[in-house]
Design a protein around this motif. Sequence first.
Motif, mmCIF file in Angstrom:
data_model
loop_
_atom_site.group_PDB
_atom_site.id
_atom_site.type_symbol
_atom_site.label_atom_id
_atom_site.label_comp_id
_atom_site.label_asym_id
_atom_site.label_seq_id
_atom_site.Cartn_x
_atom_site.Cartn_y
_atom_site.Cartn_z
ATOM 1 N N SER A 194 -14.862 4.965 9.221
ATOM 2 C CA SER A 194 -14.254 5.529 7.929
ATOM 3 C C SER A 194 -15.380 6.511 7.270
ATOM 4 O O SER A 194 -16.552 6.473 7.799
ATOM 5 C CB SER A 194 -13.820 4.402 7.040
ATOM 6 N N SER A 218 -14.703 -3.235 10.323
ATOM 7 C CA SER A 218 -15.239 -3.166 8.840
ATOM 8 C C SER A 218 -16.023 -4.194 8.199
ATOM 9 O O SER A 218 -15.868 -5.424 8.571
ATOM 10 C CB SER A 218 -13.900 -3.039 8.027
ATOM 11 N N ASN A 262 -16.682 -4.614 5.116
ATOM 12 C CA ASN A 262 -16.150 -4.893 3.825
ATOM 13 C C ASN A 262 -16.149 -6.379 3.416
ATOM 14 O O ASN A 262 -16.488 -6.765 2.286
ATOM 15 C CB ASN A 262 -14.879 -4.239 3.569
ATOM 16 N N LEU A 263 -15.535 -7.035 4.284
ATOM 17 C CA LEU A 263 -15.176 -8.607 4.172
ATOM 18 C C LEU A 263 -16.073 -9.540 4.969
ATOM 19 O O LEU A 263 -16.001 -10.529 4.716
ATOM 20 C CB LEU A 263 -13.889 -8.892 4.302
ATOM 21 N N ASN A 302 -10.006 -0.793 12.420
ATOM 22 C CA ASN A 302 -10.861 -0.164 11.316
ATOM 23 C C ASN A 302 -12.293 -0.047 12.001
ATOM 24 O O ASN A 302 -13.129 -0.015 11.657
ATOM 25 C CB ASN A 302 -11.091 -1.425 10.223
ATOM 26 N N TYR A 323 0.997 -1.232 0.025
ATOM 27 C CA TYR A 323 -0.109 0.028 -0.161
ATOM 28 C C TYR A 323 0.800 0.999 0.185
ATOM 29 O O TYR A 323 1.858 1.385 0.823
ATOM 30 C CB TYR A 323 -0.941 -0.087 1.221
ATOM 31 N N ASN A 336 -5.537 0.733 -1.482
ATOM 32 C CA ASN A 336 -5.818 0.301 -0.239
ATOM 33 C C ASN A 336 -6.830 -0.820 -0.370
ATOM 34 O O ASN A 336 -6.872 -2.029 0.669
ATOM 35 C CB ASN A 336 -6.733 1.324 0.700
ATOM 36 N N ARG A 337 -7.448 -1.084 -1.441
ATOM 37 C CA ARG A 337 -8.436 -2.215 -1.546
ATOM 38 C C ARG A 337 -8.230 -3.236 -2.789
ATOM 39 O O ARG A 337 -8.977 -3.836 -3.223
ATOM 40 C CB ARG A 337 -9.915 -1.723 -1.685
ATOM 41 N N VAL A 338 -6.856 -3.407 -3.017
ATOM 42 C CA VAL A 338 -6.430 -4.314 -4.138
ATOM 43 C C VAL A 338 -5.327 -5.325 -3.592
ATOM 44 O O VAL A 338 -4.597 -5.643 -4.194
ATOM 45 C CB VAL A 338 -5.861 -3.532 -5.162
ATOM 46 N N GLU A 339 -5.599 -5.722 -2.221
ATOM 47 C CA GLU A 339 -5.013 -6.803 -1.425
ATOM 48 C C GLU A 339 -4.586 -7.899 -2.253
ATOM 49 O O GLU A 339 -3.636 -8.474 -2.428
ATOM 50 C CB GLU A 339 -5.375 -7.032 -0.087
#
Length: 254
Positions: free
Chosen positions: A168, A138, A140-141, A165, A35, A55-58
């Motif tokens: 945000s 978070s 997100n996942l 997290n 990152y 940040n969101r392309v791990e």
Amino acid sequence: MSGCLTVVGLGPGDDRFLTPEARKALASAQALYGYGPYLDRVPLRDGQARNPSGNRVEGTRAQVALAHAASGAHVAMVSGGDPGVFAMAAAVCGEIEDGPEAWRALDLRIVPGITAMLAVAAKAGAPLGHDFCAISLSDNLKPWELIERRLDAAASGGFVIAFYNPISTARPWQLGQAFARLGHHLSPTTPVIFGRAVGRDDEAITVTTLDKAAETPADMATLVIVGSPETRVVTRNGQTPLVYSPRMTAPVSA
């Protein structure tokens, strides 16, 4: 030539938190991935390629780094804090599981770092002195409903809880909702620690209570620790309070 991928934890702030093993791994790598803001914390070295990403392309970041290592290069993937705590080590392992056989044959090394939970706890005293857990807020996942179940379980089980997290721009409500849910299980006077940017020039530690926690500013650079019923606050004249969880817990009544 056999390749190697090393996933390196940078710790929470400046390079005084970097372990000698991490420093050596970064210096010996032919290419760095990570990152962008984390890569910015690694000193530039002649002949070393740097490959920043968002940040969101791990998953994509891990795939590219694995492919580079499989070609015979010595590659380092940087991660804030500890790479195994809500960070890049799990993403790399997941891509190895789903990827080509050549990735499983790679020399993979994971170098630990100081995670934010430990850095904030050390600044506040010893809030993790007894049983504790860490929860990412978070969704997100994972679904928010699962987070709620884990909050209930952790609070009713008497754990100190560290929130990664916490909030945000896209998730402005979840931290307040988490505090409200914990209020069903914990006293309003339960200690809550906000540690922002620990290890950096603008670090700040705030100690408050659960009933006032929702009023305290937080962002993605903040790590929040919510105490258990056993957690104590020791006031000190002219100094920040000392927050700790005693190593001994009272017996549970029948």
